[in-house]
Design an enzyme around this catalytic site. Structure first.
Site, PDB file in Angstrom:
ATOM      1  N   ARG A 114      -4.184   6.444  -7.453  1.00  0.00           N
ATOM      2  CA  ARG A 114      -4.603   6.734  -6.069  1.00  0.00           C
ATOM      3  C   ARG A 114      -4.074   8.104  -5.594  1.00  0.00           C
ATOM      4  NH1 ARG A 114      -6.975   2.713  -7.424  1.00  0.00           N
ATOM      5  NH2 ARG A 114      -7.513   0.925  -6.100  1.00  0.00           N
TER       6      ARG A 114
ATOM      7  N   GLU B 201      -1.791   3.660   1.400  1.00  0.00           N
ATOM      8  CA  GLU B 201      -2.820   4.296   0.572  1.00  0.00           C
ATOM      9  C   GLU B 201      -3.815   5.044   1.459  1.00  0.00           C
ATOM     10  OE1 GLU B 201      -6.670   3.303  -0.471  1.00  0.00           O
ATOM     11  OE2 GLU B 201      -5.971   2.187  -2.223  1.00  0.00           O
TER      12      GLU B 201
ATOM     13  N   SER C 203      -7.767  -1.533   0.637  1.00  0.00           N
ATOM     14  CA  SER C 203      -6.313  -1.746   0.538  1.00  0.00           C
ATOM     15  C   SER C 203      -5.597  -0.750   1.442  1.00  0.00           C
ATOM     16  CB  SER C 203      -5.821  -1.503  -0.890  1.00  0.00           C
ATOM     17  OG  SER C 203      -6.482  -2.341  -1.788  1.00  0.00           O
TER      18      SER C 203
HETATM   19  P1  FAD Z   1     -13.219   9.414   3.723  1.00  0.00           P
HETATM   20  O1  FAD Z   1     -12.595   8.217   4.286  1.00  0.00           O
HETATM   21  O2  FAD Z   1     -14.285  10.094   4.508  1.00  0.00           O
HETATM   22  O3  FAD Z   1     -12.090  10.467   3.377  1.00  0.00           O
HETATM   23  C1  FAD Z   1     -10.919  10.066   2.703  1.00  0.00           C
HETATM   24  C2  FAD Z   1      -9.989  11.275   2.569  1.00  0.00           C
HETATM   25  O4  FAD Z   1     -10.610  12.257   1.742  1.00  0.00           O
HETATM   26  C3  FAD Z   1      -9.739  11.980   3.912  1.00  0.00           C
HETATM   27  O5  FAD Z   1      -8.434  12.494   3.892  1.00  0.00           O
HETATM   28  C4  FAD Z   1     -10.772  13.096   3.940  1.00  0.00           C
HETATM   29  O6  FAD Z   1     -10.342  14.177   4.729  1.00  0.00           O
HETATM   30  C5  FAD Z   1     -10.848  13.456   2.461  1.00  0.00           C
HETATM   31  N1  FAD Z   1     -12.183  13.900   2.041  1.00  0.00           N
HETATM   32  C6  FAD Z   1     -13.334  13.189   2.117  1.00  0.00           C
HETATM   33  N2  FAD Z   1     -14.357  13.901   1.580  1.00  0.00           N
HETATM   34  C7  FAD Z   1     -13.824  15.078   1.168  1.00  0.00           C
HETATM   35  C8  FAD Z   1     -14.356  16.237   0.550  1.00  0.00           C
HETATM   36  N3  FAD Z   1     -15.657  16.341   0.258  1.00  0.00           N
HETATM   37  N4  FAD Z   1     -13.517  17.260   0.276  1.00  0.00           N
HETATM   38  C9  FAD Z   1     -12.193  17.177   0.574  1.00  0.00           C
HETATM   39  N5  FAD Z   1     -11.620  16.109   1.166  1.00  0.00           N
HETATM   40  C10 FAD Z   1     -12.433  15.077   1.460  1.00  0.00           C
HETATM   41  N6  FAD Z   1     -10.824   2.668  -2.964  1.00  0.00           N
HETATM   42  C11 FAD Z   1     -10.550   2.532  -4.282  1.00  0.00           C
HETATM   43  O7  FAD Z   1     -10.032   3.455  -4.925  1.00  0.00           O
HETATM   44  N7  FAD Z   1     -10.830   1.364  -4.939  1.00  0.00           N
HETATM   45  C12 FAD Z   1     -11.401   0.312  -4.320  1.00  0.00           C
HETATM   46  O8  FAD Z   1     -11.645  -0.707  -4.949  1.00  0.00           O
HETATM   47  C13 FAD Z   1     -11.712   0.441  -2.939  1.00  0.00           C
HETATM   48  N8  FAD Z   1     -12.249  -0.602  -2.263  1.00  0.00           N
HETATM   49  C14 FAD Z   1     -12.529  -0.478  -0.935  1.00  0.00           C
HETATM   50  C15 FAD Z   1     -13.113  -1.563  -0.267  1.00  0.00           C
HETATM   51  C16 FAD Z   1     -13.431  -1.472   1.077  1.00  0.00           C
HETATM   52  C17 FAD Z   1     -14.060  -2.664   1.775  1.00  0.00           C
HETATM   53  C18 FAD Z   1     -13.173  -0.269   1.776  1.00  0.00           C
HETATM   54  C19 FAD Z   1     -13.539  -0.143   3.226  1.00  0.00           C
HETATM   55  C20 FAD Z   1     -12.576   0.807   1.131  1.00  0.00           C
HETATM   56  C21 FAD Z   1     -12.258   0.717  -0.230  1.00  0.00           C
HETATM   57  N9  FAD Z   1     -11.656   1.772  -0.939  1.00  0.00           N
HETATM   58  C22 FAD Z   1     -11.398   1.656  -2.284  1.00  0.00           C
HETATM   59  C23 FAD Z   1     -11.271   3.011  -0.231  1.00  0.00           C
HETATM   60  C24 FAD Z   1     -12.433   4.041  -0.113  1.00  0.00           C
HETATM   61  O9  FAD Z   1     -13.683   3.409  -0.246  1.00  0.00           O
HETATM   62  C25 FAD Z   1     -12.331   5.146  -1.153  1.00  0.00           C
HETATM   63  O10 FAD Z   1     -11.098   5.793  -1.047  1.00  0.00           O
HETATM   64  C26 FAD Z   1     -13.461   6.173  -1.006  1.00  0.00           C
HETATM   65  O11 FAD Z   1     -13.425   7.077  -2.089  1.00  0.00           O
HETATM   66  C27 FAD Z   1     -13.389   6.938   0.300  1.00  0.00           C
HETATM   67  O12 FAD Z   1     -14.565   7.693   0.417  1.00  0.00           O
HETATM   68  P2  FAD Z   1     -15.038   8.282   1.809  1.00  0.00           P
HETATM   69  O13 FAD Z   1     -16.183   9.220   1.538  1.00  0.00           O
HETATM   70  O14 FAD Z   1     -15.311   7.207   2.772  1.00  0.00           O
HETATM   71  O15 FAD Z   1     -13.755   9.108   2.226  1.00  0.00           O
HETATM   72  N1  EPU Z   2      -2.974 -11.438  -4.304  1.00  0.00           N
HETATM   73  C1  EPU Z   2      -2.296 -12.387  -3.567  1.00  0.00           C
HETATM   74  N2  EPU Z   2      -2.522 -12.446  -2.215  1.00  0.00           N
HETATM   75  C2  EPU Z   2      -3.392 -11.616  -1.582  1.00  0.00           C
HETATM   76  C3  EPU Z   2      -4.061 -10.627  -2.335  1.00  0.00           C
HETATM   77  C4  EPU Z   2      -3.836 -10.561  -3.698  1.00  0.00           C
HETATM   78  O1  EPU Z   2      -1.519 -13.152  -4.097  1.00  0.00           O
HETATM   79  O2  EPU Z   2      -3.540 -11.760  -0.373  1.00  0.00           O
HETATM   80  C5  EPU Z   2      -2.796 -11.416  -5.754  1.00  0.00           C
HETATM   81  C6  EPU Z   2      -4.076 -11.892  -6.459  1.00  0.00           C
HETATM   82  O3  EPU Z   2      -4.103 -13.293  -6.578  1.00  0.00           O
HETATM   83  C7  EPU Z   2      -3.995 -11.206  -7.807  1.00  0.00           C
HETATM   84  C8  EPU Z   2      -3.250  -9.903  -7.493  1.00  0.00           C
HETATM   85  O4  EPU Z   2      -2.623 -10.089  -6.225  1.00  0.00           O
HETATM   86  O5  EPU Z   2      -3.251 -11.953  -8.711  1.00  0.00           O
HETATM   87  C9  EPU Z   2      -4.163  -8.695  -7.464  1.00  0.00           C
HETATM   88  O6  EPU Z   2      -5.187  -8.907  -6.483  1.00  0.00           O
HETATM   89  P1  EPU Z   2      -6.623  -8.203  -6.575  1.00  0.00           P
HETATM   90  O7  EPU Z   2      -7.241  -8.434  -7.909  1.00  0.00           O
HETATM   91  O8  EPU Z   2      -7.410  -8.612  -5.386  1.00  0.00           O
HETATM   92  O9  EPU Z   2      -6.314  -6.667  -6.525  1.00  0.00           O
HETATM   93  P2  EPU Z   2      -5.287  -5.808  -5.646  1.00  0.00           P
HETATM   94  O10 EPU Z   2      -4.167  -5.385  -6.515  1.00  0.00           O
HETATM   95  O11 EPU Z   2      -4.949  -6.509  -4.387  1.00  0.00           O
HETATM   96  C10 EPU Z   2      -6.348  -3.552  -6.320  1.00  0.00           C
HETATM   97  C11 EPU Z   2      -6.801  -2.300  -5.660  1.00  0.00           C
HETATM   98  C12 EPU Z   2      -8.187  -2.493  -5.083  1.00  0.00           C
HETATM   99  C13 EPU Z   2      -9.147  -2.833  -6.215  1.00  0.00           C
HETATM  100  C14 EPU Z   2      -8.654  -4.103  -6.904  1.00  0.00           C
HETATM  101  C15 EPU Z   2      -9.460  -4.424  -8.146  1.00  0.00           C
HETATM  102  C16 EPU Z   2      -4.860  -1.073  -4.939  1.00  0.00           C
HETATM  103  C17 EPU Z   2      -4.002  -0.664  -3.799  1.00  0.00           C
HETATM  104  N3  EPU Z   2      -5.866  -1.886  -4.650  1.00  0.00           N
HETATM  105  O12 EPU Z   2      -6.207  -4.543  -5.316  1.00  0.00           O
HETATM  106  O13 EPU Z   2      -8.604  -1.259  -4.501  1.00  0.00           O
HETATM  107  O14 EPU Z   2     -10.456  -3.015  -5.748  1.00  0.00           O
HETATM  108  O15 EPU Z   2      -7.286  -3.931  -7.329  1.00  0.00           O
HETATM  109  O16 EPU Z   2      -9.149  -3.522  -9.157  1.00  0.00           O
HETATM  110  O17 EPU Z   2      -4.610  -0.654  -6.067  1.00  0.00           O
HETATM  111  C18 EPU Z   2      -8.590   0.022  -2.488  1.00  0.00           C
HETATM  112  O18 EPU Z   2      -7.977   0.890  -3.106  1.00  0.00           O
HETATM  113  O19 EPU Z   2      -8.935   0.161  -1.301  1.00  0.00           O
HETATM  114  C19 EPU Z   2      -8.957  -1.224  -3.162  1.00  0.00           C
HETATM  115  C20 EPU Z   2      -9.597  -2.225  -2.553  1.00  0.00           C
END
Ligand code: FAD
Ligand code: EPU
Length: 336
Positions: A162, A332, A236
């Site tokens: 991240r 994050e 997250s």
């Molecule tokens: P923004 O929120 O618009 O920007 C994020 C940051 O990047 C800000 O600091 C912004 O200034 C900067 N930025 C954006 N675009 C640019 C650009 N073109 N040039 C320079 N800086 C820029 N993330 C994960 O890694 N894994 C996941 O599984 C994941 N699951 C998610 C689930 C949900 C339901 C939600 C709401 C979010 C999740 N995220 C996850 C976080 C998010 O989706 C990612 O970090 C995504 O890449 C953000 O994209 P954005 O365009 O919305 O960025």
């Molecule tokens: N868990 C709990 N309680 C909770 C949530 C999770 O006990 O409330 C336990 C789950 O049971 C599991 C473990 O934690 O054993 C991991 O949970 P999960 O698979 O949901 O993934 P996570 O570690 O919580 C990370 C990323 C997610 C990504 C998933 C899948 C980070 C900070 N988050 O979540 O990314 O989608 O793994 O790879 O690394 C994001 O970055 O925004 C994001 C959603």
């Protein structure tokens, strides 16, 4: 491209926080960007993609630039890979679908992550055993001060969990215009993340494919992550913390259920969601700020929470987890 004044940012962040920006404009190419940046060089600048990884805690005193750089093109190919450039303003999941339709492999595990292409290298997005650095080739970014476009290789980006240079070292210095990915013509499947295997089995998939992996990932994500269109959130809120094996073993004695995964460096990555749940926060709500009932790592806005209220809740959780487990969580989400 049209410069607007005193604009609410509520529609532009998935937390749905109602703050305003003094100036706001979208842009769709480097020339428009240069023109907007020359309007008042003293202004602070914030680039927005889909606004899905940001928490606004106050009004933004400056210029918000919404990235609308579009286009997906095949740049070149070799025996094993196709090199595909995408505009930073393309929606991430639409890009994944574009790849799936053409059987280009490497991003299927990252299906349904909200946001845009331009932010994918920003925090080296990751999910279900894959990080974008594995499919990344290079990117083009505009230096705000020098008004010059630079190319960054994977090494230049210094990707980590991240993390990249754009999140800390060069924070607010560059605007990413496009990203080129290196996608496999023959897939190498990654089903190492336990939940994927289970879901593929439940789906009764006979022949593994990138399309099946994508569907499995979509099913898992939809079952526990809140849809930002229905309830405000940014995924997250904290990172999963890494601790030493020694500290992990000591914690395991005290908390036998603790969840951790040993990584290559010998450290253990803890599931922050588990730590937060065990501290009693899962499903918690104070006003409109809360902790999601199915995933404790996700903080939510039930309607009209302010960014400050969400931030304060995150601080309470952080302190509480620190007191209970001696582990310090790191946010994050980008706090502005
Ligand atoms: P923004 O929120 O618009 O920007 C994020 C940051 O990047 C800000 O600091 C912004 O200034 C900067 N930025 C954006 N675009 C640019 C650009 N073109 N040039 C320079 N800086 C820029 N993330 C994960 O890694 N894994 C996941 O599984 C994941 N699951 C998610 C689930 C949900 C339901 C939600 C709401 C979010 C999740 N995220 C996850 C976080 C998010 O989706 C990612 O970090 C995504 O890449 C953000 O994209 P954005 O365009 O919305 O960025
Ligand atoms: N868990 C709990 N309680 C909770 C949530 C999770 O006990 O409330 C336990 C789950 O049971 C599991 C473990 O934690 O054993 C991991 O949970 P999960 O698979 O949901 O993934 P996570 O570690 O919580 C990370 C990323 C997610 C990504 C998933 C899948 C980070 C900070 N988050 O979540 O990314 O989608 O793994 O790879 O690394 C994001 O970055 O925004 C994001 C959603």
């Amino acid at each position: 491209m049209q410069l607007q004044k005193n604009i609410s940012l509520k529609p532009y962040n998935t937390f749905g926080i109602d703050v305003s920006a003094n100036y706001f404009s979208s842009f769709s190419n480097a020339d428009e960007l240069a023109e907007l940046l020359s309007f008042d060089p003293s202004l602070s600048v914030l680039t927005l993609g889909g606004g899905s990884n940001i928490l606004f805690t106050k009004n933004f005193d400056g210029l918000v630039l919404k990235n609308e750089v579009k286009g997906i093109e095949e740049v070149t190919e070799d025996e094993d890979y196709v090199y595909v450039r995408a505009g930073a303003g393309e929606n991430w999941h639409s890009f994944v679908l574009h790849c799936l339709q053409r059987n280009w492999a490497g991003v299927e595990n990252l299906s349904l992550i909200p946001g845009n292409v331009g932010a994918s290298p920003m925090q080296n997005i990751g999910a279900y055993g894959v990080e974008i650095k594995e499919a990344f080739f290079e990117l083009e970014a505009f230096n705000i001060r020098e008004k010059k476009v630079y190319t960054f290789s994977s090494n230049d980006c210094e990707f980590g969990y991240r993390e990249s240079v754009f999140k800390q070292k060069y924070k607010n210095e560059f605007i990413i215009l496009s990203v080129t990915y290196r996608l496999r013509k023959t897939p190498v499947f990654n089903t190492s993340y336990g939940a994927i295997e289970q879901e593929l089995e439940r789906m009764q998939v006979k022949e593994l494919s990138i399309q099946a992996i994508s569907r499995a990932v979509i099913n898992i994500r939809s079952s526990k992550l809140p849809d930002p269109a229905k309830i405000g959130n940014a995924g997250s809120f904290f990172k999963n913390p890494s601790i030493s094996k020694k500290q992990f073993d000591a914690l395991k004695e005290k908390f036998p259920g603790i969840i951790g995964y040993e990584n290559e460096s010998g450290n253990v990555k803890l599931a922050a969601g588990w730590l937060i749940e065990q501290s009693g926060w899962k499903g918690y709500r104070k006003g409109d700020a809360g902790c999601h009932e199915k995933q404790a790592l996700v903080l939510v806005n039930f309607g009209n929470a302010s960014g400050r209220e969400i931030y304060d809740l995150s601080e309470e959780i952080l302190q509480n987890v620190k007191n209970k487990f001696g582990v310090e969580l790191e946010r994050e989400v980008n706090v502005v």
